[in-house]
Design a protein around this motif. Structure first.
Motif, PDB file in Angstrom:
ATOM      1  N   GLY A 115       0.790  -1.232   0.000  1.00  0.00           N
ATOM      2  CA  GLY A 115       0.000   0.000   0.000  1.00  0.00           C
ATOM      3  C   GLY A 115       0.819   1.276   0.000  1.00  0.00           C
ATOM      4  O   GLY A 115       0.289   2.351  -0.229  1.00  0.00           O
ATOM      5  N   THR A 116       2.117   1.180   0.264  1.00  0.00           N
ATOM      6  CA  THR A 116       2.959   2.372   0.216  1.00  0.00           C
ATOM      7  C   THR A 116       3.251   2.736  -1.231  1.00  0.00           C
ATOM      8  O   THR A 116       3.056   1.930  -2.150  1.00  0.00           O
ATOM      9  N   ARG A 117       3.709   3.944  -1.426  1.00  0.00           N
ATOM     10  CA  ARG A 117       4.066   4.431  -2.754  1.00  0.00           C
ATOM     11  C   ARG A 117       5.428   5.100  -2.676  1.00  0.00           C
ATOM     12  O   ARG A 117       5.744   5.745  -1.684  1.00  0.00           O
ATOM     13  N   THR A 118       6.214   4.963  -3.732  1.00  0.00           N
ATOM     14  CA  THR A 118       7.468   5.685  -3.857  1.00  0.00           C
ATOM     15  C   THR A 118       7.363   6.552  -5.099  1.00  0.00           C
ATOM     16  O   THR A 118       7.097   6.040  -6.192  1.00  0.00           O
ATOM     17  N   VAL A 119       7.528   7.861  -4.909  1.00  0.00           N
ATOM     18  CA  VAL A 119       7.468   8.817  -6.010  1.00  0.00           C
ATOM     19  C   VAL A 119       8.902   9.186  -6.363  1.00  0.00           C
ATOM     20  O   VAL A 119       9.686   9.579  -5.487  1.00  0.00           O
ATOM     21  N   ASN A 120       9.254   9.054  -7.632  1.00  0.00           N
ATOM     22  CA  ASN A 120      10.611   9.336  -8.091  1.00  0.00           C
ATOM     23  C   ASN A 120      10.581  10.425  -9.163  1.00  0.00           C
ATOM     24  O   ASN A 120       9.730  10.397 -10.054  1.00  0.00           O
ATOM     25  N   VAL A 121      11.514  11.357  -9.066  1.00  0.00           N
ATOM     26  CA  VAL A 121      11.689  12.396 -10.070  1.00  0.00           C
ATOM     27  C   VAL A 121      13.105  12.232 -10.615  1.00  0.00           C
ATOM     28  O   VAL A 121      14.072  12.182  -9.849  1.00  0.00           O
ATOM     29  N   TYR A 122      13.200  12.131 -11.930  1.00  0.00           N
ATOM     30  CA  TYR A 122      14.486  11.861 -12.557  1.00  0.00           C
ATOM     31  C   TYR A 122      15.152  13.147 -13.031  1.00  0.00           C
ATOM     32  O   TYR A 122      14.491  14.160 -13.262  1.00  0.00           O
ATOM     33  N   ARG A 123      16.461  13.099 -13.175  1.00  0.00           N
ATOM     34  CA  ARG A 123      17.242  14.262 -13.595  1.00  0.00           C
ATOM     35  C   ARG A 123      16.900  14.668 -15.024  1.00  0.00           C
ATOM     36  O   ARG A 123      16.614  13.829 -15.860  1.00  0.00           O
ATOM     37  N   THR A 124      16.964  15.977 -15.292  1.00  0.00           N
ATOM     38  CA  THR A 124      16.666  16.453 -16.649  1.00  0.00           C
ATOM     39  C   THR A 124      17.807  16.142 -17.607  1.00  0.00           C
ATOM     40  O   THR A 124      17.566  15.856 -18.771  1.00  0.00           O
ATOM     41  N   ASP A 125      19.039  16.161 -17.089  1.00  0.00           N
ATOM     42  CA  ASP A 125      20.181  15.895 -17.969  1.00  0.00           C
ATOM     43  C   ASP A 125      20.421  14.400 -18.181  1.00  0.00           C
ATOM     44  O   ASP A 125      21.157  14.010 -19.078  1.00  0.00           O
ATOM     45  N   ASP A 126      19.781  13.552 -17.338  1.00  0.00           N
ATOM     46  CA  ASP A 126      19.899  12.102 -17.485  1.00  0.00           C
ATOM     47  C   ASP A 126      18.587  11.476 -17.007  1.00  0.00           C
ATOM     48  O   ASP A 126      18.435  11.178 -15.827  1.00  0.00           O
ATOM     49  N   PRO A 127      17.622  11.305 -17.885  1.00  0.00           N
ATOM     50  CA  PRO A 127      16.294  10.842 -17.478  1.00  0.00           C
ATOM     51  C   PRO A 127      16.263   9.436 -16.883  1.00  0.00           C
ATOM     52  O   PRO A 127      15.231   9.009 -16.389  1.00  0.00           O
ATOM     53  N   SER A 144      13.645  10.910  -4.491  1.00  0.00           N
ATOM     54  CA  SER A 144      12.753   9.786  -4.244  1.00  0.00           C
ATOM     55  C   SER A 144      12.052  10.040  -2.918  1.00  0.00           C
ATOM     56  O   SER A 144      12.683  10.442  -1.939  1.00  0.00           O
ATOM     57  N   LEU A 145      10.743   9.831  -2.896  1.00  0.00           N
ATOM     58  CA  LEU A 145       9.944  10.096  -1.707  1.00  0.00           C
ATOM     59  C   LEU A 145       9.037   8.908  -1.451  1.00  0.00           C
ATOM     60  O   LEU A 145       8.251   8.522  -2.322  1.00  0.00           O
ATOM     61  N   ARG A 146       9.146   8.289  -0.272  1.00  0.00           N
ATOM     62  CA  ARG A 146       8.305   7.138   0.077  1.00  0.00           C
ATOM     63  C   ARG A 146       7.118   7.630   0.892  1.00  0.00           C
ATOM     64  O   ARG A 146       7.295   8.367   1.863  1.00  0.00           O
ATOM     65  N   LEU A 147       5.911   7.236   0.494  1.00  0.00           N
ATOM     66  CA  LEU A 147       4.685   7.664   1.147  1.00  0.00           C
ATOM     67  C   LEU A 147       3.920   6.463   1.684  1.00  0.00           C
ATOM     68  O   LEU A 147       3.787   5.455   0.991  1.00  0.00           O
ATOM     69  N   ALA A 148       3.407   6.589   2.905  1.00  0.00           N
ATOM     70  CA  ALA A 148       2.505   5.577   3.448  1.00  0.00           C
ATOM     71  C   ALA A 148       1.187   5.670   2.684  1.00  0.00           C
ATOM     72  O   ALA A 148       0.909   6.685   2.030  1.00  0.00           O
ATOM     73  N   GLY A 149       0.366   4.635   2.754  1.00  0.00           N
ATOM     74  CA  GLY A 149      -0.908   4.615   2.042  1.00  0.00           C
ATOM     75  C   GLY A 149      -1.756   5.860   2.269  1.00  0.00           C
ATOM     76  O   GLY A 149      -2.210   6.494   1.308  1.00  0.00           O
ATOM     77  N   PRO A 150      -1.991   6.260   3.544  1.00  0.00           N
ATOM     78  CA  PRO A 150      -2.798   7.459   3.782  1.00  0.00           C
ATOM     79  C   PRO A 150      -2.139   8.740   3.246  1.00  0.00           C
ATOM     80  O   PRO A 150      -2.828   9.646   2.791  1.00  0.00           O
ATOM     81  N   GLU A 151      -0.811   8.804   3.283  1.00  0.00           N
ATOM     82  CA  GLU A 151      -0.117   9.969   2.717  1.00  0.00           C
ATOM     83  C   GLU A 151      -0.317  10.029   1.207  1.00  0.00           C
ATOM     84  O   GLU A 151      -0.558  11.105   0.650  1.00  0.00           O
ATOM     85  N   ALA A 152      -0.226   8.878   0.555  1.00  0.00           N
ATOM     86  CA  ALA A 152      -0.452   8.828  -0.896  1.00  0.00           C
ATOM     87  C   ALA A 152      -1.881   9.254  -1.215  1.00  0.00           C
ATOM     88  O   ALA A 152      -2.121  10.000  -2.166  1.00  0.00           O
ATOM     89  N   GLY A 153      -2.832   8.810  -0.405  1.00  0.00           N
ATOM     90  CA  GLY A 153      -4.230   9.201  -0.602  1.00  0.00           C
ATOM     91  C   GLY A 153      -4.425  10.704  -0.444  1.00  0.00           C
ATOM     92  O   GLY A 153      -5.154  11.325  -1.221  1.00  0.00           O
ATOM     93  N   ALA A 154      -3.759  11.298   0.558  1.00  0.00           N
ATOM     94  CA  ALA A 154      -3.859  12.741   0.757  1.00  0.00           C
ATOM     95  C   ALA A 154      -3.255  13.491  -0.430  1.00  0.00           C
ATOM     96  O   ALA A 154      -3.791  14.519  -0.869  1.00  0.00           O
TER      97      ALA A 154
END
Length: 161
Positions: A36-48, A54-64
């Motif tokens: 149920g957790t989520r990890t949100v990743n944003v990649y570099r513009t010069d190297d996609p 990287s940000l790890r979110l608990a289920g309720p945090e992802a829902g919010a």
């Protein structure tokens, strides 16, 4: 502008990774973990292919976060709304909730909020019209119907730890 393409990649034993390239050519991904957790990743513009953040979110945090990214009337928890001003919403009872193991009637939900619990989802089972002597278990998802204010008050009561 064409609709963004979201690519889903199964990650055996982990979950699913969803990749998106924005109109500004930014690479983002979300890993939906099986727990149920989520990890949100944003990649570099010069190297996609290189992750910058990287940000790890608990289920309720992802829902919010989901609720913040789209209007509340499109919330994943919102089941239905009518011209009469009633909504039906899913509210999960946390394992650490004060209601874990207690009777549904103890919540005084209908009396205090005007909202009604019309069903409980527990694992793969749906329990329709639970009686006041129904015992709530952490992890249960309650289907609550009422006015927007009543359902919000019910969520506040059920979120008490």
């Amino acid at each position: 502008m064409s609709a963004p393409r979201l690519r889903a990649t199964p990650l055996p034993g982990i979950g699913v990774q969803y990749d998106l390239v924005t109109r500004e050519h930014r690479h983002l991904s979300v890993v939906a973990h099986r727990d149920g957790t989520r990890t949100v990743n944003v990649y570099r513009t010069d190297d996609p292919d290189s992750c910058a953040h990287s940000l790890r979110l608990a289920g309720p945090e992802a829902g919010a976060l989901i609720d913040a990214l789209k209007p509340s009337h499109h919330s994943a928890n919102l089941l239905y709304t009518t011209d009469l001003g009633l909504v039906a919403e899913r509210i999960e009872v946390a394992a650490g909730s004060r209601w874990n193991g207690r009777l549904l009637g103890d919540t005084r939900m209908r009396t205090d909020t005007g909202a009604s619990i019309v069903a409980v989802l527990r694992r793969a089972e749906a329990i329709p019209s639970p009686a006041p002597d129904f015992r709530i278990v952490g992890g249960d998802t309650l289907i609550v119907i009422g006015t927007r204010e009543g359902v919000d008050a019910a969520a506040a009561i059920l979120g008490q730890e």
